[in-house]
Design a protein around this motif. Structure first.
Motif, PDB file in Angstrom:
ATOM      1  N   PRO A 211     -40.273 -43.304  -6.859  1.00  0.00           N
ATOM      2  CA  PRO A 211     -39.942 -43.625  -6.875  1.00  0.00           C
ATOM      3  C   PRO A 211     -39.424 -42.921  -7.834  1.00  0.00           C
ATOM      4  CG  PRO A 211     -41.498 -45.302  -7.539  1.00  0.00           C
ATOM      5  CD  PRO A 211     -41.895 -44.205  -6.721  1.00  0.00           C
TER       6      PRO A 211
ATOM      7  N   LYS B 254     -31.002 -38.058   3.450  1.00  0.00           N
ATOM      8  CA  LYS B 254     -31.731 -38.884   4.138  1.00  0.00           C
ATOM      9  C   LYS B 254     -32.986 -38.663   3.650  1.00  0.00           C
ATOM     10  CE  LYS B 254     -29.631 -40.737   7.876  1.00  0.00           C
ATOM     11  NZ  LYS B 254     -27.912 -40.544   8.025  1.00  0.00           N
TER      12      LYS B 254
ATOM     13  N   VAL C 238     -36.330 -38.716   1.582  1.00  0.00           N
ATOM     14  CA  VAL C 238     -36.700 -39.731   0.285  1.00  0.00           C
ATOM     15  C   VAL C 238     -37.716 -38.904  -0.653  1.00  0.00           C
ATOM     16  CG1 VAL C 238     -38.255 -42.017   0.295  1.00  0.00           C
ATOM     17  CG2 VAL C 238     -36.891 -42.275   2.189  1.00  0.00           C
ATOM     18  N   THR C 239     -38.455 -39.228  -1.500  1.00  0.00           N
ATOM     19  CA  THR C 239     -39.466 -38.409  -2.432  1.00  0.00           C
ATOM     20  C   THR C 239     -40.314 -39.761  -2.790  1.00  0.00           C
ATOM     21  OG1 THR C 239     -38.393 -39.902  -4.018  1.00  0.00           O
ATOM     22  CG2 THR C 239     -37.571 -37.460  -4.285  1.00  0.00           C
TER      23      THR C 239
ATOM     24  N   ASN D 205     -42.029 -35.423  -6.108  1.00  0.00           N
ATOM     25  CA  ASN D 205     -43.153 -34.710  -4.831  1.00  0.00           C
ATOM     26  C   ASN D 205     -44.076 -33.935  -5.209  1.00  0.00           C
ATOM     27  OD1 ASN D 205     -41.412 -36.071  -2.788  1.00  0.00           O
ATOM     28  ND2 ASN D 205     -39.882 -34.483  -3.449  1.00  0.00           N
TER      29      ASN D 205
ATOM     30  N   ASN E 283     -29.485 -39.657  -1.316  1.00  0.00           N
ATOM     31  CA  ASN E 283     -28.967 -40.998   0.511  1.00  0.00           C
ATOM     32  C   ASN E 283     -28.826 -39.933   1.892  1.00  0.00           C
ATOM     33  OD1 ASN E 283     -30.356 -42.716  -1.231  1.00  0.00           O
ATOM     34  ND2 ASN E 283     -28.215 -43.797  -1.798  1.00  0.00           N
TER      35      ASN E 283
ATOM     36  N   ARG F 196     -34.681 -46.363  -7.095  1.00  0.00           N
ATOM     37  CA  ARG F 196     -34.905 -46.127  -5.199  1.00  0.00           C
ATOM     38  C   ARG F 196     -35.913 -45.717  -4.663  1.00  0.00           C
ATOM     39  NH1 ARG F 196     -34.552 -41.298  -2.770  1.00  0.00           N
ATOM     40  NH2 ARG F 196     -32.480 -41.262  -1.148  1.00  0.00           N
TER      41      ARG F 196
ATOM     42  N   GLY G  13     -39.733 -45.239  -3.122  1.00  0.00           N
ATOM     43  CA  GLY G  13     -39.854 -43.587  -2.623  1.00  0.00           C
ATOM     44  C   GLY G  13     -40.843 -44.352  -1.959  1.00  0.00           C
ATOM     45  N   ILE G  14     -42.355 -42.700  -1.644  1.00  0.00           N
ATOM     46  CA  ILE G  14     -42.986 -43.305  -0.414  1.00  0.00           C
ATOM     47  C   ILE G  14     -44.464 -44.162  -0.820  1.00  0.00           C
ATOM     48  CG2 ILE G  14     -44.545 -41.795   1.683  1.00  0.00           C
ATOM     49  CD1 ILE G  14     -42.697 -40.272   1.233  1.00  0.00           C
TER      50      ILE G  14
END
Ligand code: GLV
Ligand code: MN
Ligand code: MN
Length: 409
Positions: free
Chosen positions: A119, A113, A115-116, A409, A110, A69, A71-72
């Motif tokens: 990833p 919503k 987002v870490t 994070n 998800n 998934r 990440g930022i």
């Protein structure tokens, strides 16, 4: 706690139930030996869930499956994982919990919503159990570069089939490079499979490490003869020698005491008939200890005894090492994070070592790694009766969620 993000316990339970139905056996257990048709069906189900959750799925040449998934920021993911293969008489939680809780964490993020920064990834590794192919933790060992791929693929299992052939047969020899993606940190939620948390009434185990594992297969060759006519002094009885070594393994564990355990879990005699002295015995010895020095002592004593009894009985003895892993310590910062996260979420927690082998002990070679344990009722595992209460599954998955978030994070 009330304002914190939480996983959905019902959704997690539904996935455990659905995966547990694949290869289900009487008594509530599961048989999905590695790389069998049942394993394929379980893999298909879990891989489908990964795709539904939007993960980018890759499969490598040893059949490890990783779903990522974004990440930022780009970079190595923080990974949750475990295995979905089982022993022949497995429960529904061993391994499966870590993978399905990882998926539940993804779904919770998800839905919210979230987002870490880094990833996230959820992985299931091939043949963790080692019940069909040795060594155990084969997929994760190959992933971290501890076992050459060609050796892993050439490994022949208890039924004479090779890992490579079975991977092809079930369609899980993938194109991804083994060991990719690199992993920033790894956390595995697992049932304890032992009695400590259940006995002490503690919800979460912060696992400090995994004990050393030594698996040996012995082969004894004697001479078959008539059970009624052959005087005891003239026998070359492979069955007797196997049983004497099995007895000695137990005696070694008893006399070393402490954490030392010894198990003869598989034994095959030929021709295996009531009135024929066995001409062949093949059996396994599983020795484990949290201390490498004592484990080596146990191995030395076992081999010394085996040599003596074989000579005395006039049989030939050979052995091969099926698996040998030294004790592993998990990253102190990850252990502390698991412990602190469990406390923050309001759970009782204690540190403890793992008696069972886990993929996390392999990932620990390449990144900070740790594990979260939840109680196994009665300490029962590798048994269809393996059970963990729904509230403990939920607690463990929430600790996994917040441990992953802290690392990402
Ligand atoms: C593998 O799960 C083992 O500990 O035997
Ligand atoms: Mn397991
Ligand atoms: Mn297991």
């Amino acid at each position: 706690m009330s304002t914190e993000l939480r996983i959905d316990a019902n959704r997690l339970a539904a996935r455990i139930e659905a995966l547990g139905a694949v290869g289900a056996i009487p008594g509530g257990g599961v048989c999905r030996l590695a790389l069998t048709d049942e394993d394929r069906a379980g893999r298909d189900l879990v891989q489908g869930w990964m795709r539904e959750l939007g993960l980018a799925v890759s499969i490598d040449a040893i059949g490890n499956v990783v779903g990522v998934r974004l990440g930022i920021e780009p970079g190595p993911p923080v990974m949750a994982g475990s295995h979905i293969d089982t022993v022949r008489t497995g429960g529904r939680f061993d391994g499966n919990l870590g993978v399905l809780a990882g998926l539940e964490v993804i779904q919770a993020l998800n839905d919210a919503k979230v987002v870490t920064r880094r990833p996230l990834a959820v992985a299931f590794f091939t043949n963790e159990e080692g019940a069909r192919f040795s060594p155990d933790m084969m997929g994760s060992l190959a992933y971290v570069g501890g076992l050459p791929l060609e050796n892993a693929l050439a490994t022949v299992g208890i039924d004479g089939e090779s890992v490579g052939d079975c991977l092809k047969k079930i369609g899980y020899q993938g194109p991804a490079p083994c060991g990719q993606p690199q992993v920033h940190a790894y956390v595995e939620l697992h049932v304890e499979q032992g009695p400590v948390l259940d006995l002490e009434g503690i919800t979460i185990g912060a696992v400090e490490g995994v004990q050393g594992i030594s698996w040996t297969e012995f082969t004894v060759l004697g001479l078959s003869n008539h059970a009624g006519t052959t005087p005891m002094r003239l026998r070359h009885d492979a069955g007797y020698v196997a049983c004497a070594i099995a007895h000695e393994a137990r005696e070694i564990a008893r006399s070393l005491g402490g954490d030392q355990v010894a198990t003869v879990g598989a034994i095959n005699l030929s021709p295996n008939l009531v009135n024929v002295i066995a001409n062949r015995a093949v059996f396994t010895v599983d020795l484990r200890n949290t201390g490498e020095g004592v484990l080596q002592q146990a191995e030395r004593r076992l081999h010394a005894f085996a040599g003596e009894i074989a000579a005395a009985e006039g049989v030939t003895l050979s052995h091969r090492v099926l698996a040998r892993f030294e004790p592993v310590s998990f990253d102190p910062a990850v252990v502390a994070l698991v412990e602190a996260t469990a406390r923050r979420l309001g759970h009782s927690v204690r540190r403890l070592p793992s008696g069972a082998g886990h993929d996390a002990q392999m990932l620990a070679r390449v990144c900070p790694a740790g594990m979260i344990f939840v109680p196994s009722v009665g300490g029962i595992s590798h048994n269809v009766k393996e059970f963990t209460a729904a509230s403990d599954l939920e607690a463990g998955a929430n600790v996994l969620l917040h441990t992953l978030l802290a690392l990402a994070n």
